[in-house]
Design an enzyme around this catalytic site. Structure first.
Site, PDB file in Angstrom:
ATOM      1  NE  ARG A 122      -3.647   0.579   2.332  1.00  0.00           N
ATOM      2  CZ  ARG A 122      -3.433   1.554   3.220  1.00  0.00           C
ATOM      3  NH1 ARG A 122      -2.608   1.377   4.225  1.00  0.00           N
ATOM      4  NH2 ARG A 122      -4.053   2.700   3.120  1.00  0.00           N
ATOM      5  CE  LYS A 187       1.423  -5.279   6.562  1.00  0.00           C
ATOM      6  NZ  LYS A 187       1.293  -4.004   5.881  1.00  0.00           N
ATOM      7  NE  ARG A 317      -1.265  11.834  20.723  1.00  0.00           N
ATOM      8  CZ  ARG A 317      -2.104  12.582  21.379  1.00  0.00           C
ATOM      9  NH1 ARG A 317      -3.391  12.285  21.390  1.00  0.00           N
ATOM     10  NH2 ARG A 317      -1.690  13.630  22.043  1.00  0.00           N
TER      11      ARG A 317
HETATM   12  C1  BTN Z   1       0.313  -3.928   2.328  1.00  0.00           C
HETATM   13  O1  BTN Z   1       1.032  -2.959   2.044  1.00  0.00           O
HETATM   14  O2  BTN Z   1       0.126  -4.267   3.502  1.00  0.00           O
HETATM   15  C2  BTN Z   1      -0.347  -4.734   1.229  1.00  0.00           C
HETATM   16  C3  BTN Z   1       0.590  -5.795   0.688  1.00  0.00           C
HETATM   17  C4  BTN Z   1       0.005  -6.625  -0.441  1.00  0.00           C
HETATM   18  C5  BTN Z   1       1.028  -7.574  -1.030  1.00  0.00           C
HETATM   19  C6  BTN Z   1       0.424  -8.498  -2.024  1.00  0.00           C
HETATM   20  S1  BTN Z   1       1.473  -9.866  -2.429  1.00  0.00           S
HETATM   21  C7  BTN Z   1       0.386 -10.337  -3.695  1.00  0.00           C
HETATM   22  C8  BTN Z   1      -0.049  -9.060  -4.390  1.00  0.00           C
HETATM   23  N1  BTN Z   1       0.911  -8.657  -5.398  1.00  0.00           N
HETATM   24  C9  BTN Z   1       1.506  -7.514  -5.091  1.00  0.00           C
HETATM   25  O3  BTN Z   1       2.381  -6.954  -5.792  1.00  0.00           O
HETATM   26  N2  BTN Z   1       1.052  -7.049  -3.920  1.00  0.00           N
HETATM   27  C10 BTN Z   1       0.025  -7.911  -3.374  1.00  0.00           C
END
Ligand code: BTN
Length: 320
Positions: A122, A187, A317
């Site tokens: 993201r 995470k 926070r």
């Molecule tokens: C995040 O930032 O938390 C979301 C991560 C999403 C990763 C997945 S792996 C499969 C799919 N292909 C990608 O390039 N990204 C998503």
């Protein structure tokens, strides 16, 4: 990456293999074989050596396999999902489906990879994607809703993914708005939804059998499903369970929206009642986390009143 995956495939049986045999199979000089072996170690794989002349992988590798995934699928899901493509290495499974023809209404396309060379996270971040240990899965679904109404779709999928992980024995999975799967250890994974005019691509990245060494390659605190499940997790089983759980969400979303999943999302909300700050917000919005509204926006209780947040990330926070 191609040679590293070839090497992994040769070593995947867990037996000892001679350096010479490996070099010949890969057509690599000893010095280049050493580079590939070091890269495998950097990827987090542990190797045992014998008499300086042979080596074996310390752990078995379970490769992704279309038939093994299909065997887990419920009949209706198997019928509704068309192709399940599996790549050894691809730039990004989301990118692959963004470029593919859209699935027909009521059907989905699925793409998985053993490794990604340009995995996307993201907010423009990259997604660490070492080979053969994690899940990188994308699913495309034809849209019948206005894009504006889709905010809740990836939240509902988050509930489905957490449920699927728990079916494999992992307990205590929370959701951090909007799309992080988290535990007390950090995470576990995330979801990246990308939209085309005609379909949504939902990308799921999960740390599954990732070693401690690999965990340190990630900037933030991270954990892996096998830690929660107290043992190796089958990625094929997991992929099947995720597709079984995500399918009804996608198939019913145009009719039901976020409604049936909202309360289940709230029960997994990792931030509820905590003091949080909205990252990447110039005004540095802070407040007490109240959970999601009916559209999937996150509600913050601020001195100015309750504010719905629609973009960005929330973090705890630090109070003085
Ligand atoms: C995040 O930032 O938390 C979301 C991560 C999403 C990763 C997945 S792996 C499969 C799919 N292909 C990608 O390039 N990204 C998503």
């Amino acid at each position: 990456m191609k040679q590293r995956l070839h090497l992994l495939r040769l070593l995947a049986d867990g037996e000892f293999h001679g350096f010479r045999e490996l070099g010949e199979a890969l057509a690599l000089a000893p010095v280049d074989l050493k580079v590939q072996l070091e890269a495998l170690c950097d990827d987090g794989f542990e190797l045992h050596t014998r008499n300086q002349s042979a080596l074996a992988l310390a752990t078995r590798v379970e490769w992704l396999d279309t038939e093994r995934i299909r065997a887990v699928l419920k009949p209706a899901v198997r019928q509704s999902l068309g192709s399940i493509e599996i790549f050894d290495c691809i730039d990004s499974t989301n990118q692959r489906l963004l470029q593919a023809p859209p699935p027909v209404t009521g059907h989905g396309s699925v793409c998985l990879a053993e490794a990604q060379s340009a995995g996307r996270g993201r907010l423009g971040r990259s997604w660490y994607s070492p080979p053969a240990v994690n899940l990188y899965l994308s699913l495309s679904w034809r849209l019948e809703n206005e894009v504006a109404a889709l905010q809740g779709l990836s939240l509902a999928v988050g509930v489905a993914v957490a449920d699927a992980c728990e079916r494999l024995g992992a307990k205590g999975i929370g959701l951090k708005w909007p799309n992080d799967l988290v535990t007390a250890g950090g995470k576990l994974g995330g979801i990246l939804m990308e939209l085309r005019s005609d379909c949504a691509i939902i990308g799921i990245g999960l740390n599954v059998n990732q070693s401690c060494r690999q965990m340190h390659a990630i900037e933030q605190a991270a954990t892996s499903l096998h830690t929660l499940a107290h043992g190796p997790v089958s990625r094929n089983q997991l992929a099947g369970e995720i597709l079984n759980a995500a399918h009804p969400v996608l198939a019913g979303y145009a009719r039901d929206g976020l409604g049936p999943y909202r309360e289940r999302w709230q029960q997994r909300d990792a931030l509820r009642g905590r003091h949080v700050v909205l990252s990447d917000n110039p005004g540095c919005l802070t407040g007490v986390a109240l959970g999601i509204d009916t559209n999937g926006a996150y509600l913050l209780e601020t001195p100015e009143g309750i504010v719905p947040v629609n973009a960005g990330s929330l973090r705890l926070r630090e109070l003085p």
